[in-house]
Design an enzyme around this catalytic site. Structure first.
Site, PDB file in Angstrom:
ATOM      1  N   ASP A 248       0.857  -1.187   0.000  1.00  6.79           N
ATOM      2  CA  ASP A 248       0.000   0.000   0.000  1.00  6.79           C
ATOM      3  C   ASP A 248       0.893   1.238   0.000  1.00  6.79           C
ATOM      4  O   ASP A 248       1.606   1.497   0.958  1.00  6.79           O
ATOM      5  CB  ASP A 248      -0.946  -0.015   1.195  1.00  6.79           C
ATOM      6  CG  ASP A 248      -2.087   0.970   1.016  1.00  6.79           C
ATOM      7  OD1 ASP A 248      -1.828   2.112   0.580  1.00  6.79           O
ATOM      8  OD2 ASP A 248      -3.245   0.602   1.298  1.00  6.79           O
TER       9      ASP A 248
ATOM     10  N   ASP B 264      -3.046   7.400  -3.346  1.00  6.60           N
ATOM     11  CA  ASP B 264      -3.156   6.235  -2.467  1.00  6.60           C
ATOM     12  C   ASP B 264      -3.457   5.040  -3.368  1.00  6.60           C
ATOM     13  O   ASP B 264      -4.494   5.025  -4.053  1.00  6.60           O
ATOM     14  CB  ASP B 264      -4.294   6.500  -1.474  1.00  6.60           C
ATOM     15  CG  ASP B 264      -4.466   5.403  -0.435  1.00  6.60           C
ATOM     16  OD1 ASP B 264      -3.694   4.422  -0.451  1.00  6.60           O
ATOM     17  OD2 ASP B 264      -5.391   5.547   0.404  1.00  6.60           O
TER      18      ASP B 264
ATOM     19  N   HIS C  49     -12.178   5.851   0.899  1.00 10.09           N
ATOM     20  CA  HIS C  49     -12.289   7.113   1.627  1.00 10.09           C
ATOM     21  C   HIS C  49     -11.980   8.291   0.721  1.00 10.09           C
ATOM     22  O   HIS C  49     -11.344   8.131  -0.321  1.00 10.09           O
ATOM     23  CB  HIS C  49     -11.293   7.106   2.788  1.00 10.09           C
ATOM     24  CG  HIS C  49      -9.910   6.694   2.349  1.00 10.09           C
ATOM     25  ND1 HIS C  49      -8.985   7.599   1.912  1.00 10.09           N
ATOM     26  CD2 HIS C  49      -9.334   5.475   2.212  1.00 10.09           C
ATOM     27  CE1 HIS C  49      -7.891   6.949   1.551  1.00 10.09           C
ATOM     28  NE2 HIS C  49      -8.068   5.650   1.703  1.00 10.09           N
TER      29      HIS C  49
ATOM     30  N   HIS D  88      -7.512  10.174   5.416  1.00  7.74           N
ATOM     31  CA  HIS D  88      -8.862   9.621   5.534  1.00  7.74           C
ATOM     32  C   HIS D  88      -9.868  10.738   5.770  1.00  7.74           C
ATOM     33  O   HIS D  88     -10.116  11.141   6.891  1.00  7.74           O
ATOM     34  CB  HIS D  88      -8.934   8.557   6.631  1.00  7.74           C
ATOM     35  CG  HIS D  88      -8.182   7.316   6.251  1.00  7.74           C
ATOM     36  ND1 HIS D  88      -7.044   6.906   6.898  1.00  7.74           N
ATOM     37  CD2 HIS D  88      -8.391   6.421   5.266  1.00  7.74           C
ATOM     38  CE1 HIS D  88      -6.592   5.789   6.323  1.00  7.74           C
ATOM     39  NE2 HIS D  88      -7.382   5.474   5.329  1.00  7.74           N
TER      40      HIS D  88
ATOM     41  N   GLU E  46     -10.967   0.940  -2.409  1.00  7.88           N
ATOM     42  CA  GLU E  46     -10.053  -0.139  -2.027  1.00  7.88           C
ATOM     43  C   GLU E  46     -10.768  -1.351  -1.434  1.00  7.88           C
ATOM     44  O   GLU E  46     -10.875  -1.480  -0.227  1.00  7.88           O
ATOM     45  CB  GLU E  46      -8.974   0.367  -1.065  1.00  7.88           C
ATOM     46  CG  GLU E  46      -9.473   1.133   0.143  1.00  7.88           C
ATOM     47  CD  GLU E  46      -8.301   1.574   1.038  1.00  7.88           C
ATOM     48  OE1 GLU E  46      -7.371   0.787   1.239  1.00  7.88           O
ATOM     49  OE2 GLU E  46      -8.350   2.706   1.535  1.00  7.88           O
TER      50      GLU E  46
ATOM     51  N   GLU F 102      -6.266  -1.016  -4.935  1.00 10.09           N
ATOM     52  CA  GLU F 102      -6.683   0.365  -4.647  1.00 10.09           C
ATOM     53  C   GLU F 102      -6.170   1.344  -5.698  1.00 10.09           C
ATOM     54  O   GLU F 102      -5.033   1.249  -6.146  1.00 10.09           O
ATOM     55  CB  GLU F 102      -6.151   0.786  -3.267  1.00 10.09           C
ATOM     56  CG  GLU F 102      -6.517   2.218  -2.879  1.00 10.09           C
ATOM     57  CD  GLU F 102      -6.093   2.585  -1.460  1.00 10.09           C
ATOM     58  OE1 GLU F 102      -5.124   1.992  -0.960  1.00 10.09           O
ATOM     59  OE2 GLU F 102      -6.738   3.476  -0.878  1.00 10.09           O
TER      60      GLU F 102
HETATM   61 MN    MN Z   1      -3.929   2.645   0.609  1.00 12.14          MN
HETATM   62 MN    MN Z   2      -6.700   4.101   1.176  1.00 14.09          MN
END
Ligand code: MN
Ligand code: MN
Length: 293
Positions: A85, A96, A156, A164, A189, A279
């Site tokens: 990630d 992200d 998010h 977030h 995600e 994601e």
């Molecule tokens: Mn992530």
């Molecule tokens: Mn994320």
């Protein structure tokens, strides 16, 4: 969205895509996850970004938030399901993105399900769309593989320096409702498993990341140094690896920062069976931009 901000989101996304793909190629049995994390983070800086968080390398039933510590000896093993990630910041505008590498044939389906759910979800993004339609689609795709979404992890919104933000993007049909608006930036995600459909926070003290959430007077010089060092991250997570203080001094300083609630600890999130994740970051426009693809 202002053009200048859009360009920063796009640049962050381009860097994140490159380092995620390079990271995926490093995932092989016998490789130390510490080496993968350092390579991906250094490459992020080399390309003109800043890691928005320490690279998360979460293996098998660990869903998220594991990042190797300085002395971490963990190696990738045969058959592991490895999630990378990646977060990249350009002036706080964040990309992200995550991908899963399955090292055994039998877990390839888990990865395929996550990627397919993500792709189908992205197709639905547009201004005016209710997020609950996207959630329904994600769940539908996952179930078509005979698998389950993790229900207490969601996508998010992203805002400058905020990893977030609102809205949420649940991975299953729920009561949550939000109409997407032009210019919103969201991370989608899906987390997928064949086991228990929720994760819990682990108590363990290894592999953690932290965020500086408030500045208070501290007794230890090293604690004050860490505050000075991490202030400019404006709350984005950091690793102990990034601090040039070692051993007992580091432990005591981190303890004081936790006790005084200057830092928030991001606990490791664990299920009871192998978990996959995919994601991307998407800018909601009439023609949405997937910054990390
Ligand atoms: Mn992530
Ligand atoms: Mn994320």
């Amino acid at each position: 969205m202002e053009k200048e901000i859009l360009e920063k989101y796009k640049k962050a996304g381009e860097i994140a895509k490159i380092v995620r793909e390079e990271g995926e190629k490093l995932v092989k049995p016998g490789v130390k996850i510490l080496d993968i994390a350092e390579k991906v983070e250094n490459r992020t800086r080399e390309l003109g970004g800043i890691p928005a968080w320490p690279l998360n390398i979460s293996i098998n039933e660990v869903a998220a938030h594991y990042s190797p510590s300085q002395d971490d000896e963990t190696e990738i093993k045969e058959g592991d399901v490895v999630k990378l990630d990646v977060g990249v910041s350009v002036d706080g505008y964040i990309a992200d993105t995550a991908a899963t590498v399955a090292l055994s044939e039998e877990d390839k389906k888990l990865v395929e399900a996550a990627e397919k759910a993500l792709e189908e979800a992205i197709k639905l993004v547009r201004p005016g769309r209710n997020i609950n339609e996207i959630s329904v689609k994600i769940e539908e795709v996952i179930k078509s593989f005979g698998l389950k979404p993790i229900t207490n992890l969601t996508g998010h919104g992203l805002e400058q320096y905020m990893v977030h933000a609102e809205p949420r993007v649940p991975n299953y049909k729920s009561e949550y409702s939000h109409i997407l608006k032009e210019g919103e930036v969201i991370a989608i995600e899906p987390f997928i498993t064949g086991g228990r459909n929720y994760i819990t926070e682990e108590d363990e003290d290894r592999g953690l990341t932290y965020s500086l959430v408030q500045v208070k007077p501290c007794r230890l010089r090293e604690a004050r140094q860490i505050i000075e060092l991490m202030k400019e991250r404006q709350g984005m997570p950091f690793s102990e690896r990034w601090i040039n203080i070692k051993g007992v001094k580091l432990k005591l300083a981190m303890r004081e920062l936790k006790d005084r609630e200057c830092v928030e600890v991001h606990r490791i999130l664990r299920g009871d069976s192998k978990i996959s994740q995919a994601e991307h970051t998407v800018i909601v426009l009439d023609e949405p931009i997937v910054t990390t693809r």
